[in-house]
Design a protein around this motif. Structure first.
Motif, PDB file in Angstrom:
ATOM      1  N   ASP A  21      -1.878 -10.588   6.157  1.00 32.43           N
ATOM      2  CA  ASP A  21      -1.990 -10.229   7.582  1.00 32.43           C
ATOM      3  C   ASP A  21      -1.043  -9.093   7.931  1.00 32.43           C
ATOM      4  O   ASP A  21      -1.385  -8.174   8.661  1.00 32.43           O
ATOM      5  N   GLU A  22       0.162  -9.154   7.363  1.00 31.90           N
ATOM      6  CA  GLU A  22       1.147  -8.082   7.613  1.00 31.90           C
ATOM      7  C   GLU A  22       0.601  -6.739   7.146  1.00 31.90           C
ATOM      8  O   GLU A  22       0.783  -5.722   7.817  1.00 31.90           O
ATOM      9  N   CYS A  23      -0.064  -6.753   5.996  1.00 28.67           N
ATOM     10  CA  CYS A  23      -0.642  -5.497   5.473  1.00 28.67           C
ATOM     11  C   CYS A  23      -1.685  -4.962   6.456  1.00 28.67           C
ATOM     12  O   CYS A  23      -1.690  -3.761   6.774  1.00 28.67           O
ATOM     13  N   ILE A  24      -2.537  -5.836   6.919  1.00 32.15           N
ATOM     14  CA  ILE A  24      -3.607  -5.402   7.825  1.00 32.15           C
ATOM     15  C   ILE A  24      -3.007  -4.936   9.149  1.00 32.15           C
ATOM     16  O   ILE A  24      -3.347  -3.866   9.673  1.00 32.15           O
ATOM     17  N   ASP A  25      -2.069  -5.740   9.673  1.00 31.76           N
ATOM     18  CA  ASP A  25      -1.489  -5.411  10.985  1.00 31.76           C
ATOM     19  C   ASP A  25      -0.753  -4.073  10.954  1.00 31.76           C
ATOM     20  O   ASP A  25      -0.722  -3.346  11.944  1.00 31.76           O
ATOM     21  N   THR A  26      -0.117  -3.776   9.819  1.00 33.50           N
ATOM     22  CA  THR A  26       0.662  -2.530   9.747  1.00 33.50           C
ATOM     23  C   THR A  26      -0.162  -1.377   9.158  1.00 33.50           C
ATOM     24  O   THR A  26       0.330  -0.257   9.077  1.00 33.50           O
ATOM     25  N   ALA A  27      -1.381  -1.690   8.722  1.00 38.71           N
ATOM     26  CA  ALA A  27      -2.280  -0.698   8.086  1.00 38.71           C
ATOM     27  C   ALA A  27      -1.736  -0.183   6.756  1.00 38.71           C
ATOM     28  O   ALA A  27      -2.179   0.844   6.258  1.00 38.71           O
ATOM     29  N   TRP A  28      -0.769  -0.898   6.172  1.00 38.12           N
ATOM     30  CA  TRP A  28      -0.279  -0.521   4.838  1.00 38.12           C
ATOM     31  C   TRP A  28      -1.122  -1.230   3.788  1.00 38.12           C
ATOM     32  O   TRP A  28      -0.904  -2.396   3.492  1.00 38.12           O
ATOM     33  N   ILE A  29      -2.107  -0.546   3.285  1.00 40.30           N
ATOM     34  CA  ILE A  29      -2.951  -1.180   2.265  1.00 40.30           C
ATOM     35  C   ILE A  29      -2.887  -0.454   0.912  1.00 40.30           C
ATOM     36  O   ILE A  29      -3.255  -1.010  -0.108  1.00 40.30           O
ATOM     37  N   SER A  31      -0.972   1.857  -2.275  1.00 46.76           N
ATOM     38  CA  SER A  31       0.178   1.599  -3.156  1.00 46.76           C
ATOM     39  C   SER A  31       1.493   2.074  -2.550  1.00 46.76           C
ATOM     40  O   SER A  31       2.559   1.812  -3.103  1.00 46.76           O
ATOM     41  N   GLU A  32       1.418   2.774  -1.415  1.00 47.75           N
ATOM     42  CA  GLU A  32       2.648   3.258  -0.750  1.00 47.75           C
ATOM     43  C   GLU A  32       3.300   2.161   0.088  1.00 47.75           C
ATOM     44  O   GLU A  32       4.400   2.338   0.608  1.00 47.75           O
ATOM     45  N   GLY A  33       2.608   1.041   0.276  1.00 45.83           N
ATOM     46  CA  GLY A  33       3.117  -0.006   1.173  1.00 45.83           C
ATOM     47  C   GLY A  33       4.354  -0.703   0.641  1.00 45.83           C
ATOM     48  O   GLY A  33       4.625  -0.679  -0.564  1.00 45.83           O
ATOM     49  N   PRO A  34       5.121  -1.339   1.521  1.00 46.69           N
ATOM     50  CA  PRO A  34       6.429  -1.902   1.148  1.00 46.69           C
ATOM     51  C   PRO A  34       6.372  -3.112   0.209  1.00 46.69           C
ATOM     52  O   PRO A  34       7.355  -3.401  -0.483  1.00 46.69           O
ATOM     53  N   PHE A  35       5.256  -3.834   0.194  1.00 44.77           N
ATOM     54  CA  PHE A  35       5.208  -5.008  -0.687  1.00 44.77           C
ATOM     55  C   PHE A  35       5.254  -4.608  -2.167  1.00 44.77           C
ATOM     56  O   PHE A  35       5.686  -5.404  -3.006  1.00 44.77           O
ATOM     57  N   ASN A 232      -0.860  -2.366  -1.866  1.00 40.04           N
ATOM     58  CA  ASN A 232       0.040  -3.216  -1.090  1.00 40.04           C
ATOM     59  C   ASN A 232      -0.557  -4.612  -0.887  1.00 40.04           C
ATOM     60  O   ASN A 232       0.168  -5.607  -0.834  1.00 40.04           O
ATOM     61  N   LEU A 233      -1.888  -4.683  -0.791  1.00 44.02           N
ATOM     62  CA  LEU A 233      -2.566  -5.979  -0.604  1.00 44.02           C
ATOM     63  C   LEU A 233      -2.326  -6.877  -1.820  1.00 44.02           C
ATOM     64  O   LEU A 233      -2.005  -8.064  -1.682  1.00 44.02           O
ATOM     65  N   GLN A 234      -2.477  -6.295  -3.005  1.00 42.30           N
ATOM     66  CA  GLN A 234      -2.241  -7.074  -4.230  1.00 42.30           C
ATOM     67  C   GLN A 234      -0.781  -7.513  -4.313  1.00 42.30           C
ATOM     68  O   GLN A 234      -0.481  -8.665  -4.630  1.00 42.30           O
ATOM     69  N   ALA A 235       0.116  -6.575  -4.010  1.00 40.76           N
ATOM     70  CA  ALA A 235       1.549  -6.887  -4.108  1.00 40.76           C
ATOM     71  C   ALA A 235       1.955  -7.949  -3.095  1.00 40.76           C
ATOM     72  O   ALA A 235       2.835  -8.780  -3.365  1.00 40.76           O
TER      73      ALA A 235
END
Ligand SMILES: Cc1ncc(COP(=O)(O)O)c(C=O)c1O
Length: 372
Positions: A21-29, A31-35, A232-235
């Motif tokens: 949900d955090e990924c979707i809410d922040t639009a970080w999907i 490989s650049e995403g923080p997870f 980021n979704l996978q991570a």
């Protein structure tokens, strides 16, 4: 007959949804995403390593590891015959020569006593692969690596949370690799990781993962890489799963012990070894090998179990019996009798994290009936 019992089903009832949900809410999907960084750091720390490089799957992790060590024409790499094709792909594609070692019939891992005889002046690396739940006996391997100046690739795909003499599997290789396919203790759907303590190798792997883009001249390339970037979704899934690794390993150990208990009186089968003098089994999967006293092989056993609503999988077909490799002129006339027998006579029963105690009992009962 109840519902079909699948060979594997993961457990996703921790923080997986919350982090997705955090990924979707922040639009970080991407490989650049923080997870991604978080997963790399937390996974590496858990395995006692300095660097983690998250990639798209365990096969890609092995491909990048072989390439990062500059393995190529003229080099030989020693690896077990009994493993998944992922281990050998890039060795062969690079033009190097794979050299096979047969398995130990008791632990089912590569027989480390056979390695030294395979070492030649061209040997560049040993690839160890921890199989099914018990680690390879690492001390003799490490001694050979040291004495002959070799590189070590450690495929710990099946061994998350396992230890060898108290040290995490995945902490031994110059490069160690993992898979996060849903049958692994920690899953990201599809995913993989390379671990290393070497800053330079980490940099090389990061480059290979990202098409070898250069920081200064982005679209000018000095080396051919791949796009192996984890999203980021996978991570996000990986971070949530990793939080529960100890619990998952404990559950696997309990499931394996219960299977062994329920099947101990069954004649005509070889069950997984509970422990060696360097590790207890984590039973990544619960394998069974049929003795010669059983007048049918693994394929027939799996068929009969499927008719009872129980999903099984065969053991690996050894590398020297792979049609694609034989057609390339590899392994002509080679035999690895232990690996061949494991393939003919071995299969595994449902062993996934979501398997319930009732299902496990049902499986054991089905196995007993089929082998009666
Ligand atoms: C020992 C081993 N290495 C590598 C892999 C490949 O991993 P992936 O399916 O993520 O490509 C697997 C997959 O099960 C494996 O068991």
């Amino acid at each position: 007959m109840g519902d079909f019992i699948p060979v594997n089903e993961p457990l996703l009832d921790g923080n997986e949804k919350k982090y997705l949900d955090e990924c979707i809410d922040t639009a970080w999907i991407s490989s650049e995403g923080p997870f991604v960084k978080r997963f790399e750091q937390e996974f590496a720390a858990r395995m006692g390593r300095k660097h983690g490089i998250a990639v798209t799957n365990g096969t890609a992790a092995l491909d990048a590891a072989v390439e990062a060590l500059d393995i190529g024409p003229g080099d030989e790499v020693i690896l077990p015959a009994f493993t998944i094709i992922s281990c050998i792909n890039q060795i062969v594609r690079s033009g190097a020569t794979p050299v096979l070692v047969d398995s130990d019939p008791v632990s089912w891992n590569m027989d480390v006593n056979q390695i030294e005889a395979k070492i030649t002046p061209r040997t560049k690396a040993i690839m160890v692969v921890h199989i099914f739940g018990l680690p390879v006996d690492m001390d003799p391997v490490l001694e050979l690596v040291e004495r002959h100046g070799l590189k070590l690739i450690e495929d710990a795909a099946q061994m998350q949370g396992q230890e060898y003499r108290g040290k995490p599997c995945g902490s031994f290789g110059d490069l160690s690799t993992f898979s996060f396919y849903p049958n692994k203790h920690v899953t990201t759907g599809e995913g993989g990781m390379i671990l290393t303590d070497d800053d330079q190798l980490a940099e090389t792997c990061r480059g290979l993962r990202n098409l070898c883009f250069q920081p200064q001249k982005r679209f000018v390339h000095e080396r051919l890489g791949w796009n192996l970037r984890m999203t980021n979704l996978q991570a996000a899934l990986g971070v949530a799963q990793l939080e529960r690794l100890d619990e998952f390993v404990a559950r696997k150990r309990a499931m394996g012990a219960r299977y062994s208990d329920l099947l101990k009186g069954v004649s005509g089968v070889q069950l997984p070894l509970a422990k060696t003098n360097f590790a207890g089994n984590v039973y990544w999967i619960y394998g069974i090998i049929l003795d010669d006293s059983i007048d049918f092989g693994a394929e027939e056993a799996m068929q009969r179990l499927a008719e009872k609503g129980i999903g099984c999988r065969p053991f690996f077909c050894p590398m020297h019996q792979q049609p694609v490799l034989l057609r390339m002129g590899l392994f002509e006339g080679e035999s690895c009798p232990v690996a061949e027998r494991m393939y003919q006579r071995g299969f595994y029963v449902p062993s996934g994290m979501a398997l319930t105690d009732e299902q496990l009992e049902q499986v054991a009962h089905g196995v007993k009936e089929v082998l009666a």
